[in-house]
Design a protein around this motif. Structure first.
Motif, PDB file in Angstrom:
ATOM      1  N   ARG A 103       0.838  -1.191   0.000  1.00  0.00           N
ATOM      2  CA  ARG A 103       0.000   0.000   0.000  1.00  0.00           C
ATOM      3  C   ARG A 103       0.876   1.244   0.000  1.00  0.00           C
ATOM      4  NH1 ARG A 103      -5.332  -0.647   1.457  1.00  0.00           N
ATOM      5  NH2 ARG A 103      -5.370   1.460   2.281  1.00  0.00           N
ATOM      6  N   VAL A 104       2.145   1.083  -0.344  1.00  0.00           N
ATOM      7  CA  VAL A 104       3.074   2.207  -0.380  1.00  0.00           C
ATOM      8  C   VAL A 104       3.526   2.398  -1.813  1.00  0.00           C
ATOM      9  CG1 VAL A 104       3.866   1.802   1.957  1.00  0.00           C
ATOM     10  CG2 VAL A 104       5.029   0.665   0.083  1.00  0.00           C
ATOM     11  N   PRO A 105       4.087   3.579  -2.165  1.00  0.00           N
ATOM     12  CA  PRO A 105       4.559   3.783  -3.534  1.00  0.00           C
ATOM     13  C   PRO A 105       5.603   2.746  -3.897  1.00  0.00           C
ATOM     14  CG  PRO A 105       4.555   5.837  -2.302  1.00  0.00           C
ATOM     15  CD  PRO A 105       4.286   4.737  -1.323  1.00  0.00           C
ATOM     16  N   TYR A 106       5.568   2.303  -5.137  1.00  0.00           N
ATOM     17  CA  TYR A 106       6.532   1.308  -5.568  1.00  0.00           C
ATOM     18  C   TYR A 106       6.881   1.547  -7.016  1.00  0.00           C
ATOM     19  CZ  TYR A 106       9.111  -2.956  -5.780  1.00  0.00           C
ATOM     20  OH  TYR A 106      10.131  -3.848  -5.906  1.00  0.00           O
ATOM     21  N   ALA A 107       8.131   1.438  -7.338  1.00  0.00           N
ATOM     22  CA  ALA A 107       8.569   1.579  -8.721  1.00  0.00           C
ATOM     23  C   ALA A 107       9.815   0.751  -8.919  1.00  0.00           C
ATOM     24  CB  ALA A 107       8.848   3.040  -9.060  1.00  0.00           C
ATOM     25  N   ILE A 108      10.042   0.317 -10.135  1.00  0.00           N
ATOM     26  CA  ILE A 108      11.196  -0.505 -10.466  1.00  0.00           C
ATOM     27  C   ILE A 108      11.968   0.180 -11.576  1.00  0.00           C
ATOM     28  CG2 ILE A 108      11.974  -2.736 -11.328  1.00  0.00           C
ATOM     29  CD1 ILE A 108       9.454  -3.935 -10.241  1.00  0.00           C
ATOM     30  N   ASP A 109      13.269   0.286 -11.419  1.00  0.00           N
ATOM     31  CA  ASP A 109      14.078   0.868 -12.478  1.00  0.00           C
ATOM     32  C   ASP A 109      14.055  -0.030 -13.704  1.00  0.00           C
ATOM     33  OD1 ASP A 109      14.835   3.052 -11.002  1.00  0.00           O
ATOM     34  OD2 ASP A 109      16.574   2.024 -10.140  1.00  0.00           O
ATOM     35  N   HIS A 110      14.173   0.590 -14.883  1.00  0.00           N
ATOM     36  CA  HIS A 110      14.231  -0.176 -16.119  1.00  0.00           C
ATOM     37  C   HIS A 110      15.637  -0.732 -16.303  1.00  0.00           C
ATOM     38  CE1 HIS A 110      10.287   0.615 -17.602  1.00  0.00           C
ATOM     39  NE2 HIS A 110      10.445   1.912 -17.502  1.00  0.00           N
ATOM     40  N   ILE A 145      -7.304 -13.029 -10.218  1.00  0.00           N
ATOM     41  CA  ILE A 145      -7.508 -11.744 -10.885  1.00  0.00           C
ATOM     42  C   ILE A 145      -8.609 -10.946 -10.192  1.00  0.00           C
ATOM     43  CG2 ILE A 145      -8.448 -10.717 -12.999  1.00  0.00           C
ATOM     44  CD1 ILE A 145      -6.788 -12.719 -14.577  1.00  0.00           C
ATOM     45  N   GLU A 146      -9.695 -11.614  -9.826  1.00  0.00           N
ATOM     46  CA  GLU A 146     -10.762 -10.897  -9.123  1.00  0.00           C
ATOM     47  C   GLU A 146     -10.244 -10.314  -7.815  1.00  0.00           C
ATOM     48  OE1 GLU A 146     -15.445 -11.455  -8.169  1.00  0.00           O
ATOM     49  OE2 GLU A 146     -14.138 -13.113  -7.577  1.00  0.00           O
ATOM     50  N   LEU A 147      -9.468 -11.103  -7.067  1.00  0.00           N
ATOM     51  CA  LEU A 147      -8.868 -10.609  -5.830  1.00  0.00           C
ATOM     52  C   LEU A 147      -7.952  -9.424  -6.105  1.00  0.00           C
ATOM     53  CD1 LEU A 147      -7.861 -10.711  -2.875  1.00  0.00           C
ATOM     54  CD2 LEU A 147      -6.248 -12.500  -3.610  1.00  0.00           C
ATOM     55  N   THR A 148      -7.069  -9.550  -7.086  1.00  0.00           N
ATOM     56  CA  THR A 148      -6.108  -8.490  -7.378  1.00  0.00           C
ATOM     57  C   THR A 148      -6.813  -7.208  -7.796  1.00  0.00           C
ATOM     58  OG1 THR A 148      -4.559 -10.204  -8.110  1.00  0.00           O
ATOM     59  CG2 THR A 148      -4.028  -7.935  -8.686  1.00  0.00           C
ATOM     60  N   GLY A 149      -7.942  -7.329  -8.472  1.00  0.00           N
ATOM     61  CA  GLY A 149      -8.694  -6.156  -8.877  1.00  0.00           C
ATOM     62  C   GLY A 149      -9.259  -5.363  -7.723  1.00  0.00           C
ATOM     63  N   THR A 150      -9.368  -5.970  -6.537  1.00  0.00           N
ATOM     64  CA  THR A 150      -9.868  -5.256  -5.357  1.00  0.00           C
ATOM     65  C   THR A 150      -8.748  -4.606  -4.558  1.00  0.00           C
ATOM     66  OG1 THR A 150      -9.726  -7.158  -3.839  1.00  0.00           O
ATOM     67  CG2 THR A 150     -11.727  -6.956  -5.178  1.00  0.00           C
ATOM     68  N   LEU A 151      -7.490  -4.917  -4.895  1.00  0.00           N
ATOM     69  CA  LEU A 151      -6.352  -4.350  -4.177  1.00  0.00           C
ATOM     70  C   LEU A 151      -5.980  -3.002  -4.779  1.00  0.00           C
ATOM     71  CD1 LEU A 151      -4.108  -7.554  -4.008  1.00  0.00           C
ATOM     72  CD2 LEU A 151      -5.834  -6.788  -2.351  1.00  0.00           C
ATOM     73  N   ARG A 152      -5.032  -2.347  -4.154  1.00  0.00           N
ATOM     74  CA  ARG A 152      -4.502  -1.126  -4.742  1.00  0.00           C
ATOM     75  C   ARG A 152      -3.921  -1.451  -6.114  1.00  0.00           C
ATOM     76  NH1 ARG A 152       0.128   1.600  -5.712  1.00  0.00           N
ATOM     77  NH2 ARG A 152       0.146   3.858  -5.334  1.00  0.00           N
ATOM     78  N   ALA A 153      -4.130  -0.549  -7.072  1.00  0.00           N
ATOM     79  CA  ALA A 153      -3.598  -0.775  -8.416  1.00  0.00           C
ATOM     80  C   ALA A 153      -2.099  -1.048  -8.346  1.00  0.00           C
ATOM     81  CB  ALA A 153      -3.869   0.440  -9.300  1.00  0.00           C
ATOM     82  N   ARG A 285     -16.211 -12.608  -4.866  1.00  0.00           N
ATOM     83  CA  ARG A 285     -15.880 -11.622  -3.846  1.00  0.00           C
ATOM     84  C   ARG A 285     -16.882 -10.480  -3.887  1.00  0.00           C
ATOM     85  NH1 ARG A 285     -10.842 -13.264  -2.355  1.00  0.00           N
ATOM     86  NH2 ARG A 285     -10.726 -11.541  -0.863  1.00  0.00           N
ATOM     87  N   SER A 286     -17.074  -9.844  -2.726  1.00  0.00           N
ATOM     88  CA  SER A 286     -18.024  -8.738  -2.636  1.00  0.00           C
ATOM     89  C   SER A 286     -17.349  -7.371  -2.697  1.00  0.00           C
ATOM     90  CB  SER A 286     -18.830  -8.840  -1.334  1.00  0.00           C
ATOM     91  OG  SER A 286     -17.974  -8.757  -0.207  1.00  0.00           O
ATOM     92  N   GLU A 287     -16.006  -7.326  -2.557  1.00  0.00           N
ATOM     93  CA  GLU A 287     -15.322  -6.038  -2.551  1.00  0.00           C
ATOM     94  C   GLU A 287     -15.386  -5.367  -3.925  1.00  0.00           C
ATOM     95  OE1 GLU A 287     -12.678  -8.861  -0.036  1.00  0.00           O
ATOM     96  OE2 GLU A 287     -13.946  -8.946  -1.827  1.00  0.00           O
ATOM     97  N   ARG A 288     -15.317  -4.057  -3.917  1.00  0.00           N
ATOM     98  CA  ARG A 288     -15.295  -3.314  -5.170  1.00  0.00           C
ATOM     99  C   ARG A 288     -13.967  -3.530  -5.901  1.00  0.00           C
ATOM    100  NH1 ARG A 288     -17.563   2.786  -3.889  1.00  0.00           N
ATOM    101  NH2 ARG A 288     -19.629   2.194  -3.084  1.00  0.00           N
ATOM    102  N   ALA A 289     -14.043  -3.554  -7.211  1.00  0.00           N
ATOM    103  CA  ALA A 289     -12.840  -3.713  -8.034  1.00  0.00           C
ATOM    104  C   ALA A 289     -12.194  -2.351  -8.280  1.00  0.00           C
ATOM    105  CB  ALA A 289     -13.202  -4.391  -9.352  1.00  0.00           C
ATOM    106  N   THR A 290     -11.814  -1.686  -7.194  1.00  0.00           N
ATOM    107  CA  THR A 290     -11.253  -0.339  -7.321  1.00  0.00           C
ATOM    108  C   THR A 290      -9.881  -0.352  -7.989  1.00  0.00           C
ATOM    109  OG1 THR A 290     -10.453  -0.545  -5.041  1.00  0.00           O
ATOM    110  CG2 THR A 290     -12.532   0.609  -5.378  1.00  0.00           C
ATOM    111  N   GLY A 291      -9.067  -1.364  -7.681  1.00  0.00           N
ATOM    112  CA  GLY A 291      -7.764  -1.442  -8.332  1.00  0.00           C
ATOM    113  C   GLY A 291      -7.891  -1.607  -9.831  1.00  0.00           C
ATOM    114  N   ALA A 292      -8.886  -2.385 -10.265  1.00  0.00           N
ATOM    115  CA  ALA A 292      -9.085  -2.619 -11.696  1.00  0.00           C
ATOM    116  C   ALA A 292      -9.526  -1.349 -12.413  1.00  0.00           C
ATOM    117  CB  ALA A 292     -10.108  -3.732 -11.904  1.00  0.00           C
ATOM    118  N   ILE A 293     -10.417  -0.567 -11.802  1.00  0.00           N
ATOM    119  CA  ILE A 293     -10.860   0.651 -12.487  1.00  0.00           C
ATOM    120  C   ILE A 293      -9.760   1.708 -12.473  1.00  0.00           C
ATOM    121  CG2 ILE A 293     -11.937   1.831 -10.514  1.00  0.00           C
ATOM    122  CD1 ILE A 293     -14.213   2.622 -12.445  1.00  0.00           C
TER     123      ILE A 293
END
Length: 398
Positions: A103-110, A145-153, A285-293
């Motif tokens: 739930r924290v910023p994350y980035a990977i160098d190319h 995928i359904e689970l991941t769609g409810t997590l932070r993008a 799952r009942s959670e909103r797919a906020t990560g997916a949107i």
């Protein structure tokens, strides 16, 4: 039965399980290194180096501050998170995960290691035995995928979450394979490869949706560049392309109708629902797919930036990819101080709560958003619960 008992010489029909991704598309759609300037003059930067001037705009009334910085600007990224401990751990590959439900910023160098990781994941997906792969793709992956769609993008499920989905969706005689030292890393990498492909589907859908929209404008003999400019008007909370229609009342104030239900968003968001049909009702799952949107909106931002001239212009190099490295939050160092670029968190916060606890997107509004997206996809159940995200300075509702 375990995978160790599967016959040694398997003839795998890999075509059935290969999925087109942005990485293999000769057009190589993706983000712009160095960022771009929004219509409200905000400078969106990614992978910034040697930046001499940084523009920062704050507030909702046009107040702005211009800060000049030295050439000592550098990009830094947050460190990787270790998988959680568990009494029944998944056998993991030697390579570290990009994140663990962060739930924290994350980035990977190319660098070349990222291409190697992608190749390793894709190879793992293709190496699964055919009979095992059927259950893996039909039962396990849609649920992940359904689970991941409810997590932070951009977040991947934790190892505990993956194991929980595995036990709920896979035949019991295959449960032990997840912690097996031989097959555990293969299953793990194959799971991440499927999630990479799922995210790439948003990028492809957004390019297609923007292309069709531009073609309509050209047929109507309008200026496509001006049309793209209008779509991107407003700050990140009220982009014109979020809405079905934007007009003005008698006092000249904007009247916005159908938030997050424009054709661009609905078509792109529908990619999430196209993969959920095979999930058993008891596993939904009942959670909103906020990560997916949020991924859908980021993919549209990327596509609109490519069409900003009125025609598709894709920059070369790895910076053109729709990836966590290009589009998740990043931290840059400016004169020895860390500054956070909230590319994803800003969009994620649109689906959080105001300071009084009220939801920015009401349950009724969310149902409308889902129904509009399902118009472009196969039927699937609606989601009703919210995932709270970063709080913003101002309260508002859609």
């Amino acid at each position: 039965m375990t995978l160790n008992n599967v016959g040694g010489n398997q003839n795998h029909d890999r075509r059935a399980w290969s999925r087109d991704t942005i990485h293999h598309d000769s057009r190589s759609f993706a983000t712009i290194n160095g960022g771009y300037t929004e219509n409200d003059n905000r400078r969106m930067r990614r992978n910034i180096e040697n930046v001499q001037t940084y523009h920062e705009y704050q507030g909702s009334h046009g107040n702005s501050a211009r800060n000049n910085y030295s050439e000592e600007t550098r990009v830094t990224t947050t460190s990787q998170l270790s998988p959680r401990s568990s009494s029944n751990r998944i056998a993991l590959p030697d390579r570290p995960r990009e994140n663990d439900n962060a739930r924290v910023p994350y980035a990977i160098d190319h660098d070349s290691s990222q291409a190697a990781i992608r190749q390793e994941r894709e190879a793992a997906l293709q190496s699964l035995p055919q009979d095992f792969r059927s259950a893996f793709n039909a039962c396990f992956i849609p649920a992940v995928i359904e689970l991941t769609g409810t997590l932070r993008a951009w977040a991947d499920p934790s190892t505990d979450q993956i194991r929980d989905v595995w036990h709920k969706t896979m035949p019991q005689d295959l449960w032990a394979n997840l912690s097996d030292s031989r097959w555990g890393p293969t299953i793990y990498n194959a799971t991440l490869a499927s999630l990479d492909s799922w995210r790439n589907d948003f990028a492809s859908a957004a390019i297609d949706a923007v292309r069709d929209d531009v073609n309509k404008v050209i047929q109507d003999r309008e200026n496509p560049s001006s049309h793209i400019f209008r779509l991107r008007e407003g700050d990140y909370r009220f982009r014109r392309y979020y809405f079905i229609d934007v007009s003005q009342d008698e006092r000249g104030q904007p009247v916005r109708r159908g938030p997050f239900q424009s054709e661009l968003i609905s078509r792109t968001f529908s990619e999430h629902f196209k993969v959920l049909n095979s999930i058993q009702p008891e596993h939904r799952r009942s959670e909103r797919a906020t990560g997916a949107i949020v991924l859908s909106i980021l993919a549209i931002e990327r596509a609109l930036s490519f069409y900003s001239s009125g025609t598709l212009e894709v920059p070369p190099g790895p910076e053109n990819e729709f990836s966590r490295a290009n589009w998740d939050d990043q931290t840059i160092m400016l004169q020895g101080r860390a500054h956070r670029i909230r590319t994803t968190s800003e969009i994620q916060s649109l689906f959080g709560r105001n300071r009084d606890g009220s939801e920015r997107v009401s349950p009724e509004r969310w149902d409308e958003i889902v129904e509009k997206a399902k118009h472009y996809a196969s039927p699937s159940s609606q989601m009703h619960e919210s995932v709270d995200e970063d709080e913003m300075d101002h309260d508002f509702t859609y």
